[in-house]
Structures are given as C-alpha cells and as structure tokens.
Design a protein around this motif. Structure first.
Motif, mmCIF file in Angstrom:
data_model
loop_
_atom_site.group_PDB
_atom_site.id
_atom_site.type_symbol
_atom_site.label_atom_id
_atom_site.label_comp_id
_atom_site.label_asym_id
_atom_site.label_seq_id
_atom_site.Cartn_x
_atom_site.Cartn_y
_atom_site.Cartn_z
ATOM 1 N N LEU A 178 13.403 33.316 -69.300
ATOM 2 C CA LEU A 178 13.879 34.677 -69.067
ATOM 3 C C LEU A 178 12.692 35.627 -69.002
ATOM 4 O O LEU A 178 12.021 35.870 -70.005
ATOM 5 N N TYR A 179 12.417 36.133 -67.805
ATOM 6 C CA TYR A 179 11.400 37.160 -67.599
ATOM 7 C C TYR A 179 12.115 38.433 -67.159
ATOM 8 O O TYR A 179 12.809 38.434 -66.133
ATOM 9 N N LYS A 180 11.932 39.508 -67.910
ATOM 10 C CA LYS A 180 12.667 40.743 -67.639
ATOM 11 C C LYS A 180 11.982 41.635 -66.613
ATOM 12 O O LYS A 180 12.584 42.613 -66.146
ATOM 13 N N GLU A 181 10.744 41.303 -66.245
ATOM 14 C CA GLU A 181 10.033 42.098 -65.253
ATOM 15 C C GLU A 181 8.930 41.253 -64.639
ATOM 16 O O GLU A 181 8.692 40.115 -65.055
ATOM 17 N N GLY A 182 8.263 41.814 -63.631
ATOM 18 C CA GLY A 182 7.144 41.119 -63.022
ATOM 19 C C GLY A 182 7.512 40.386 -61.753
ATOM 20 O O GLY A 182 8.673 40.358 -61.317
ATOM 21 N N GLU A 183 6.505 39.766 -61.163
ATOM 22 C CA GLU A 183 6.674 39.064 -59.888
ATOM 23 C C GLU A 183 7.723 37.962 -59.977
ATOM 24 O O GLU A 183 8.457 37.708 -59.019
ATOM 25 N N ASP A 184 7.788 37.308 -61.114
ATOM 26 C CA ASP A 184 8.718 36.195 -61.291
ATOM 27 C C ASP A 184 9.879 36.561 -62.211
ATOM 28 O O ASP A 184 10.382 35.723 -62.972
#
Length: 369
Positions: A178-184
């Motif tokens: 779970l990535y809440k922001e960024g490129e991925d």
C-alpha cells in the motif's frame, strides 16, 4: 536490554533468554509508558509505531514480523535515529496457497473452470511470485503487471500495463504494497475508472491491502455487471466490514491469507534475527517450529474427481473461513486472533499419486510418497 513485543507473535518463549528481557503484552497495552525505557520493539501491524508511542523513548530498533510496514512512521524514525526492519516474503508461500485454495474452492464448490483462462497478477514481488508458481503448477496462463520491476528490468518484456490486464484477463489478483502517494501509488489502484476498462467481466481477488481496491467502486462494479465475482481477504476500513460488500462476495475471509503456521514461524524468525543482528546478541531459535498438521497424508484414491483441487482443500479450505466470517462479521479481529493456522503444502504427503499428477503436486510443494 529490554525488548517489548506484541503478545500475539508466536514461538517467542526462550528466544532471548540470557541476552535480553522480553516483555510480551497485548497490543493495546503497549503504551508510551511501557516502551519508554525499551531498546527494541517486536511488532505486528496492530502496534502503530508513531511519534505518540515513541517520543522520548530509548527505542533504537523496531522489528516488525510482517511484510507491510505502513504501521511504522518511517519518516519519524529516520528523523530520530530509530532503525527498523520488516520481514519481506515471510508469508509469501501462505498467500500463494491462499490463492490456490480460492481456485480450488471455486472449482470444487461453485463450478468454475479455469482451463483456458488468463490470470492477471498485479504486483510480482514475493507474494506475486508465489501466486505465479501456483498458476504455473496448475497450467493457468498468466499476465504480469509490476511497474517498479518493469522499470528496473528494462530488458524483461514479460510485464504488461494495467490496461492490458484490464482488457485481457479473466481473473485479476492484487499483490502490491500500500503506497498512498508517489509514482507507484497503489491506494485505490482498482477504482471506478479501472473497473470501467474491464473487458471480460473478470473475477477480482484482493489478498494484499484493503485500500488497494476502492470497495465502493468494487461493489458497484459487481452490481453493474462489470465483474463476475470478487474474493476479499483484505477489506477497506477493516475491521469494520460493509455488510452489502460481504453479502455479494464469492469468498470472504478476515485478512488471514498470510496466516499459515509456516508463515508465522518464518516471520518470527526473521523478526528476532533482525534484533539479534542489530544489537549483536545471541538468540535461541530452536523453538521456532510450526506444529505438524492433524492429517499429514492425503490419499488421492479417495477422490473421485478433481484430485488436485481436493488435495489443496484438504490442506486449506477458504470456504470454512468464509462460513465463520459470515456468521460473525462484527468479530473481525476476534477471528484473526483465534484463527486456526493451517500448515503449508510442504507439510503434507500425497499417497497413491498417478505419475501424470506428480509434477503439478511437486510444483505446488507437496511431498510425494
């Protein structure tokens, strides 16, 4: 030296004897007062390692017995000289076998036929690779989506775009952090826009993090015929479960895909070894051994049809967990805490196995007698 640990982490008895004092407590009792003079924390996702917990403490190292680490405020830790370590891949085999159990259950109980179908695997790290291994063992075609790996492995042409997954796959299974922001960014990776791109009304499976799929959009996609079905182990806003979402779910489980005894023991081993390596202390890991399964032999001569699927279900049947969850949907955390952990396929021996089935069983990890 003082180590504060989540009481639910298994196999800790005697591990630190002679090297450190281990204080094992329920997660809710691990407070700033408790960790104030601790040197290390041994955690699960139930302990939020934030400024509120860590401020003015002597904690130098956090070891989490989980793949995910979004419960750790890594920015705060970096700013305050606290190092941390997760346990990547600790439960990958368990998640792969959860996927195998889902495929077997839908085949055996609900008449699904996965021959000539294409499975799209979104996220091909440790858990995604385990799912890929299951698909290969079962002879199911796959398409792979993993933008970070695609960028890093430019010469590898095996990765496809998420749009290709949406247009060509009969099953789409998610295995991303779970990535809440960024490129991925993966928060709401599967949103309304994604569901409207689907071409084949696929089965959707989520066994990674709940918010990777917009659950409102998922339910609408099912109700509007954009998908055929969905299987959820991870839920947005868990432990609070949307009753309508649960009702429409083909297989529903309480975030236990990675909860095999083997995955648990590996996670504990990785967690305690990280602490030992950081502080240069001796530990005793001889007790970190999962118990034997109740019925370790699987006799294929007792199965009239679908021997591979029935053997998988002997080891792990998600429908048993589905029935429990539907009977007490408000007991999400209780079900996780009191879960009867299965053993992975490696703990089982297949007997009376025809020669033409030996290769797939071995590829799945079973022993053959």
């Amino acid at each position: 030296m003082k180590i504060v640990a989540d009481q639910k982490i298994p196999f800790l008895e005697g591990v630190f004897t002679g090297s450190a004092t281990l204080i094992a407590l329920p997660a809710k009792e691990i407070t700033p007062e408790v960790v104030h003079d601790a040197d290390a924390l041994l955690t699960r996702t139930t302990i939020h390692c934030t400024e509120e917990l860590l401020n003015n403490s002597s904690v130098r190292f956090i070891s989490t017995c989980t793949i995910g680490y979004d419960h750790i405020d890594t920015k705060y830790c970096q700013e305050h000289g606290i190092q941390w370590q997760n346990a990547p891949g600790c439960n990958a085999g368990s998640v792969g076998e959860y996927f195998a159990g889902v495929i077997a259950a839908l085949t055996q109980y609900k008449g699904y036929d996965f021959k000539d179908k294409t499975v799209g695997i979104v996220g091909v790290g440790n858990t995604g690779k385990a799912v890929l291994n299951v698909c290969n063992a079962l002879g199911i075609k796959t398409l792979l989506n993993d933008p970070p790996r695609a960028r890093a492995e430019k010469e590898n042409s095996s990765f496809v775009s998420l749009d290709t997954i949406a247009s060509e796959c009969d099953v789409i299974t998610f295995h991303v952090p779970l990535y809440k922001e960024g490129e991925d960014k993966t928060l709401h990776l599967a949103d309304a826009n994604f569901f409207h791109k689907l071409k084949k009304k696929p089965l959707i499976i989520n066994a990674c993090r709940g918010p990777v799929i917009d659950n409102t959009a998922l339910l609408e996609a099912k109700q509007n015929g954009l998908i055929s079905d969905y299987v959820l182990d991870c839920w947005e806003k868990e432990p609070e479960i949307n009753p309508e979402l649960l009702k429409e779910c083909a297989i529903a489980t309480p975030h236990i895909a990675g909860y095999s005894y083997d995955g648990k023991s590996k996670a504990t081993r990785m967690g305690v070894e990280a602490i030992a390596n950081f502080f240069h202390i001796d530990i005793n890991t001889t007790g970190i051994v999962p118990p034997a399964p109740e019925s370790p032999e699987i006799d294929l001569s007792t199965f009239a049809t679908n021997p591979i699927e029935q053997a998988i279900l002997h080891a792990f049947d998600p429908m048993e967990k589905d029935a429990i969850m539907r009977s007490m949907p408000d007991k999400f955390e209780w079900m996780r805490t009191h879960y009867k952990h299965p053993r992975e396929f490696m703990a089982y021996t297949i007997i009376n196995c025809p020669s033409h089935l030996q290769a797939p069983f071995k590829a799945l990890g079973f022993e053959i007698k």
